[in-house]
Motif scaffolding. Structure first.
Motif, PDB file in Angstrom:
ATOM      1  N   LEU A  10      40.855  51.743  77.689  1.00 44.59           N
ATOM      2  CA  LEU A  10      41.115  52.331  76.430  1.00 44.59           C
ATOM      3  C   LEU A  10      40.166  53.681  76.041  1.00 44.59           C
ATOM      4  O   LEU A  10      39.154  53.745  76.190  1.00 44.59           O
ATOM      5  CB  LEU A  10      40.573  51.337  75.381  1.00 44.59           C
ATOM      6  CG  LEU A  10      40.996  51.664  73.819  1.00 44.59           C
ATOM      7  CD1 LEU A  10      42.638  51.772  73.867  1.00 44.59           C
ATOM      8  CD2 LEU A  10      40.407  50.452  73.014  1.00 44.59           C
ATOM      9  N   GLY A  11      40.973  54.735  75.924  1.00 40.44           N
ATOM     10  CA  GLY A  11      40.297  55.873  75.743  1.00 40.44           C
ATOM     11  C   GLY A  11      40.600  56.312  74.065  1.00 40.44           C
ATOM     12  O   GLY A  11      41.932  56.371  73.782  1.00 40.44           O
ATOM     13  N   LEU A  71      44.610  56.603  74.151  1.00 35.06           N
ATOM     14  CA  LEU A  71      45.029  56.441  75.665  1.00 35.06           C
ATOM     15  C   LEU A  71      44.795  54.840  76.041  1.00 35.06           C
ATOM     16  O   LEU A  71      43.612  54.648  76.063  1.00 35.06           O
ATOM     17  CB  LEU A  71      44.474  57.256  76.599  1.00 35.06           C
ATOM     18  CG  LEU A  71      44.211  58.802  76.246  1.00 35.06           C
ATOM     19  CD1 LEU A  71      43.277  59.332  77.192  1.00 35.06           C
ATOM     20  CD2 LEU A  71      45.483  59.482  76.367  1.00 35.06           C
ATOM     21  N   SER A  85      38.464  59.896  74.564  1.00 33.73           N
ATOM     22  CA  SER A  85      39.585  60.762  75.032  1.00 33.73           C
ATOM     23  C   SER A  85      39.226  62.183  74.904  1.00 33.73           C
ATOM     24  O   SER A  85      38.558  62.771  74.255  1.00 33.73           O
ATOM     25  CB  SER A  85      40.583  60.326  74.007  1.00 33.73           C
ATOM     26  OG  SER A  85      41.786  61.150  74.034  1.00 33.73           O
ATOM     27  N   ALA A  91      36.535  54.759  77.095  1.00 29.79           N
ATOM     28  CA  ALA A  91      36.130  56.067  77.199  1.00 29.79           C
ATOM     29  C   ALA A  91      36.487  56.834  76.122  1.00 29.79           C
ATOM     30  O   ALA A  91      37.278  56.360  75.510  1.00 29.79           O
ATOM     31  CB  ALA A  91      36.716  56.745  78.551  1.00 29.79           C
TER      32      ALA A  91
END
Lengths: 329, 329
Positions: free
Chosen positions: B94-95, B142, B131, B129
């Motif tokens: 998951l961003g 993301l 994005s 992370a």
């Protein structure tokens, strides 16, 4: 992107299938709803997923495409190594900007597949998408790698096995990759040879050696910086740790050893950090990689702090892993 | 993002661990380098990965966060269903943009974990992370989901098993989700009830039923539109196909059945499309989902075309699956 999604998938399939076909593990490759894997008998599976996002984990102006592909897979392989596992297969989700040259995509896969070949890893599936456009910006390269590995049942080396009295060991050296990134941030010139310091070699053989001989009690790969990753072992194992600064193997960049700061907090090293019982005999070199004792595990202090012995004095070692690429972008 | 990465991981771990702990499959959850899975004996593993990218697969202004989380996981579950498999675990990368409200993240996980609970799926790992920022744009959400499922050895239903003479079947109806998206593109008002047409129910029970009874010869989930997904079966099986337009079950949107165009090419349906031998007895409803015969498999024509019988005339059915979200963004 000069190739359509369909043609791109065909090309990737051709590139990847040569390997996949040889592995009994893979029953169906790219071209169905799922990949089908037959797990090796008596083994547990290891699964890890890692983003490689342009602007966060790499920059197209700093990292050539084959290096980006190499690093994308290396991140996952390094996680498998840190469990003492053998990598088997990788799955790639790839988001591409519409203006990306086909040569960049080809370079990316060349780098990734060369590393996959080196470790006997198949690439049996994944997903492709267009990267989202933002205003006038054509989007970023977005990669997510999922690596599947195997380890005999119950034998995975966890982060939670460290005990007071354990010695702390490290493969290779620390800080050179972060020093390169730091120089690139500062706008400095970095030679092609020094740029290759950013190309990690996942320590798979070392991890398997340590697991097979039961030598490592707790293990992690150093990707976010020694201080951050050691703190994960301390938390999972409910212990504290003491590092001796003089014993830290520092990498070399531009002909100079990197600073202690870089070695402690730099990140991007992809070395293995592990603990072993005091009586365990740890070779000085495993699979051609030097292994160094850098400190010891101690009973948890009240705040479960880590310490650094530096010039004969003990000070608190802060958790200050490199937040790479997030500052300037 | 109000929470630090560390706190966010802690929160996700709490949300997810209640499920993971109950599954013997999962040996180690979030909090080590890899998740460790013990594969069920006598089973092969199914693996699939699917992006859900803001601006490509969803829009924050159209899709509430719980719907985005639901769809993200549903995409992967639907792929497992299309092999006749049982989903076991999901891994999420998951961003997140820095300006994303925590309530959005919570809504996303609420939607995803409700669906995971419904299907008994654990969420034992992933990656987080930031994005990447672009200019003044704070980045996009993301998500990449990787779902692991299981199927008895050699029993996965592939795309390649269709033979001339097979009948073609479809679960549920087609076109309503694409009609909603089309209306949103056109700037139309869409009621909350109609918006729920975009929330797919993965046909896992139907897929398992068909596989257990050996009824489906080839199977795929309809995610890119019937014409595109049927063409995948035709290519993998080296056959052609003939669809009868009057037999196509069309979904309803705004009180009206959707157009034939939407039903044929719409996408986002997440229904199962499968073929069965002419003598096979296919129930009209499986696990509460209607199943309809919509055409038949024929010998491959020279160009391996598909055909549509419409108003008694046979015409070529072009491959024209909906390229959702890529036009206007």
């Amino acid at each position: 992107l000069p190739l359509s999604e369909r043609k791109l998938i065909e090309r990737i399939t051709r590139l990847a299938s040569a390997r996949s076909a040889k592995l009994p593990l893979i029953r169906t490759g790219i071209g169905d709803d799922c990949a089908v894997l037959r797990p090796p008998p008596g083994q547990e599976l290891l699964l890890t997923t890692d983003f490689s996002l342009e602007g966060i984990h790499f920059r197209r102006e700093w990292h050539p495409p084959n290096l980006v592909g190499h690093r994308c897979l290396a991140r996952g392989l390094s996680d498998i190594a840190a469990m003492g596992g053998k990598p088997l297969a990788a799955f790639l989700s790839l988001g591409l900007p519409t203006d990306l040259p086909q040569s960049w995509v080809d370079g990316f896969f060349t780098g990734m597949l060369a590393l996959a070949r080196q470790f006997g890893v198949a690439l049996p599936g994944g997903d492709l998408a267009q990267s989202p456009v933002q205003g006038k910006y054509p989007g970023r390269v977005l990669a997510d790698i999922m690596v599947v590995g195997a380890v005999p049942v119950g034998k995975a080396v966890l982060r939670s096995g460290a005990r007071p009295g354990d010695r702390i060991y490290l493969t290779g050296s620390l800080g050179a990759p972060a020093a390169v990134v730091s120089a690139l941030y500062a706008g400095g010139k970095v030679s092609g040879k020094d740029r290759r310091l950013m190309q990690p070699s996942p320590r798979v053989a070392v991890g398997i050696f340590l697991r097979q001989r039961g030598l490592a009690q707790a293990m992690i790969d150093v990707s976010d910086g020694l201080s951050t990753d050691l703190s994960h072992i301390c938390e999972s194992s409910r212990v504290s740790a003491e590092i001796v600064s003089e014993s830290l193997p520092r990498g070399t960049f531009g002909g100079q050893p990197v600073s202690l700061e870089m070695a402690l907090h730099g990140g991007e090293d992809y070395q293995l950090l592990f603990t072993a019982r005091p009586h365990a005999r740890i070779p000085r070199s495993i699979a051609g990689v030097p292994v160094t004792e850098i400190g010891r595990i101690i009973r948890a202090t009240t705040k479960r702090r880590m310490f650094l012995i530096h010039n004969g004095r003990r000070q608190v070692l802060p958790v200050r892993g490199w937040e790479h690429f997030t500052r300037g972008t």
